[in-house]
Design an enzyme around this catalytic site. Structure first.
Site, PDB file in Angstrom:
ATOM      1  N   GLU A  20       2.277  -0.539  15.199  1.00 32.32           N
ATOM      2  CA  GLU A  20       2.154   0.780  14.583  1.00 32.32           C
ATOM      3  C   GLU A  20       2.947   0.820  13.273  1.00 32.32           C
ATOM      4  OE1 GLU A  20       2.574   5.465  15.893  1.00 32.32           O
ATOM      5  OE2 GLU A  20       3.142   3.905  17.304  1.00 32.32           O
ATOM      6  N   LEU A  21       2.303   1.235  12.205  1.00 28.95           N
ATOM      7  CA  LEU A  21       2.913   1.204  10.871  1.00 28.95           C
ATOM      8  C   LEU A  21       4.221   1.999  10.831  1.00 28.95           C
ATOM      9  CD1 LEU A  21       2.472   0.423   7.833  1.00 28.95           C
ATOM     10  CD2 LEU A  21       1.508   2.703   7.544  1.00 28.95           C
ATOM     11  N   GLY A  65      11.137  -7.087  -5.505  1.00 28.96           N
ATOM     12  CA  GLY A  65      11.953  -7.870  -4.575  1.00 28.96           C
ATOM     13  C   GLY A  65      13.442  -7.626  -4.667  1.00 28.96           C
ATOM     14  N   SER A  66      13.853  -6.392  -4.958  1.00 28.19           N
ATOM     15  CA  SER A  66      15.300  -6.154  -5.051  1.00 28.19           C
ATOM     16  C   SER A  66      15.982  -6.286  -3.691  1.00 28.19           C
ATOM     17  CB  SER A  66      15.598  -4.797  -5.695  1.00 28.19           C
ATOM     18  OG  SER A  66      15.285  -3.737  -4.833  1.00 28.19           O
ATOM     19  N   GLU A 126      19.781   0.705   0.768  1.00 24.01           N
ATOM     20  CA  GLU A 126      18.919  -0.365   1.303  1.00 24.01           C
ATOM     21  C   GLU A 126      19.574  -1.725   1.064  1.00 24.01           C
ATOM     22  OE1 GLU A 126      14.689  -0.265   0.416  1.00 24.01           O
ATOM     23  OE2 GLU A 126      14.803   1.855  -0.107  1.00 24.01           O
ATOM     24  N   ASN A 137      11.581  -4.979   9.035  1.00 24.89           N
ATOM     25  CA  ASN A 137      11.074  -4.260   7.865  1.00 24.89           C
ATOM     26  C   ASN A 137      12.132  -3.266   7.427  1.00 24.89           C
ATOM     27  OD1 ASN A 137       9.118  -3.334   5.927  1.00 24.89           O
ATOM     28  ND2 ASN A 137       8.789  -1.532   7.234  1.00 24.89           N
ATOM     29  N   HIS A 150      12.264   0.480   5.496  1.00 28.14           N
ATOM     30  CA  HIS A 150      11.404   1.589   5.072  1.00 28.14           C
ATOM     31  C   HIS A 150      12.293   2.663   4.441  1.00 28.14           C
ATOM     32  CE1 HIS A 150       7.869   4.120   5.007  1.00 28.14           C
ATOM     33  NE2 HIS A 150       8.614   5.112   5.468  1.00 28.14           N
ATOM     34  N   MET A 186       3.866  -4.651   1.004  1.00 26.87           N
ATOM     35  CA  MET A 186       3.026  -3.458   1.136  1.00 26.87           C
ATOM     36  C   MET A 186       1.646  -3.820   1.674  1.00 26.87           C
ATOM     37  SD  MET A 186       5.393  -1.498   0.288  1.00 26.87           S
ATOM     38  CE  MET A 186       4.937   0.161  -0.158  1.00 26.87           C
ATOM     39  N   ILE A 200      -0.722  -3.612   5.407  1.00 24.79           N
ATOM     40  CA  ILE A 200      -0.860  -3.270   6.822  1.00 24.79           C
ATOM     41  C   ILE A 200      -1.173  -4.563   7.558  1.00 24.79           C
ATOM     42  CG2 ILE A 200      -2.332  -2.077   8.488  1.00 24.79           C
ATOM     43  CD1 ILE A 200      -2.553   0.180   6.353  1.00 24.79           C
TER      44      ILE A 200
HETATM   45  C1  GAR Z   1      11.876  -0.480  -1.049  1.00 29.47           C
HETATM   46  O1  GAR Z   1      12.343   0.805  -1.358  1.00 29.47           O
HETATM   47  C2  GAR Z   1      11.398  -0.536   0.394  1.00 29.47           C
HETATM   48  O2  GAR Z   1      12.151   0.279   1.250  1.00 29.47           O
HETATM   49  C3  GAR Z   1       9.994  -0.031   0.262  1.00 29.47           C
HETATM   50  O3  GAR Z   1       9.499  -0.594  -0.915  1.00 29.47           O
HETATM   51  C4  GAR Z   1      10.598  -0.800  -1.819  1.00 29.47           C
HETATM   52  C5  GAR Z   1      10.550  -2.245  -2.248  1.00 29.47           C
HETATM   53  O4  GAR Z   1      11.497  -2.492  -3.251  1.00 29.47           O
HETATM   54  N1  GAR Z   1       9.198  -0.397   1.409  1.00 29.47           N
HETATM   55  C6  GAR Z   1       8.243   0.354   1.925  1.00 29.47           C
HETATM   56  O5  GAR Z   1       7.909   1.424   1.461  1.00 29.47           O
HETATM   57  C7  GAR Z   1       7.587  -0.217   3.177  1.00 29.47           C
HETATM   58  N2  GAR Z   1       6.880   0.774   3.901  1.00 29.47           N
HETATM   59  P1  GAR Z   1      11.948  -3.969  -3.567  1.00 29.47           P
HETATM   60  O6  GAR Z   1      10.679  -4.791  -3.825  1.00 29.47           O
HETATM   61  O7  GAR Z   1      12.771  -3.839  -4.818  1.00 29.47           O
HETATM   62  O8  GAR Z   1      12.738  -4.493  -2.404  1.00 29.47           O
END
Ligand code: GAR
Length: 198
Positions: A140-141, A12-13, A171, A104, A106, A87, A89
């Protein structure tokens, strides 16, 4: 005040970055995880944010899980749903329910590298740039109208983790900025194109 529900699956950063941004007009109504052991749940609870674990393994179908999730989100009167490393679908019924009000993030420059292992795939493809994308969620994913993107260089000696760290730093700036723009009503969706007013 806009009620925001953040969905996570792990550390959850990105959720932390959004909470710590202290966006005026944004009320973090709840953080919900589909994994009871998601580290981000404890972080949020320590800060007095309502948390909920909805273990997807306890539901007989994707539809049943998504229905329970929607019930929890709607109980918070959510104006915006923020997927932050969530994570799962999602079913079309779920994405339709929150159309135009679910974001979202990505870790790639979409539409390149949807799905998993984005950084490794970008390195293997010889990309000189990588990055991240905040987009509205559709059925769509990893598709849907793009709000913001940030690019970083791919360096000659990068591996998956060094590139992931460089992208993650972006991010943490990009996602709060997108949430802020939504809360301030500065986002206009026009088909696949998104205009964000200054
Ligand atoms: C992040 O890098 C996010 O972009 C990715 O998971 C990580 C979660 O990190 N998301 C995906 O790949 C979605 N398709 P976090 O839990 O530290 O925020």
């Amino acid at each position: 005040m806009k009620n925001i529900v953040i969905l996570i699956s792990g550390r959850g950063s990105n959720m932390q970055a959004i909470v710590e941004a202290g966006i005026p007009g944004a009320n973090i109504a709840a953080v919900i995880a589909n994994r009871p052991d998601a580290a981000g749940l404890a972080w949020a609870a320590e800060r007095g944010i309502a948390t909920l674990a909805l273990d997807h393994k306890l539901y007989g179908s994707r539809e049943a899980f998504d229905a329970a999730l929607a019930e929890a989100i709607d109980a918070c009167h959510a104006d915006l749903v923020v997927l932050a490393g969530f994570m799962r679908i999602l079913t079309p019924a779920f994405t339709e329910r929150y159309a135009g009000r679910m974001l979202n993030i990505h870790p790639s420059l979409l539409p390149a590298f949807t799905g998993l292992h984005t950084h490794q795939r970008a390195i293997e493809a010889g990309c000189k740039l990588a990055g991240c994308t905040v987009h509205f969620v559709t059925a769509e994913l990893d598709h849907g109208p793009i709000v913001f993107q940030a690019a970083v260089p791919v360096l000659d000696d990068d591996n998956e983790s060094t590139l992931a760290a460089r992208v993650l730093a972006e991010e943490h700036k990009l996602y709060p900025a997108a949430v802020r723009a939504f809360v301030e009503g500065r986002i206009v969706i026009d088909g696949l194109r998104v205009k964000v007013r200054d």
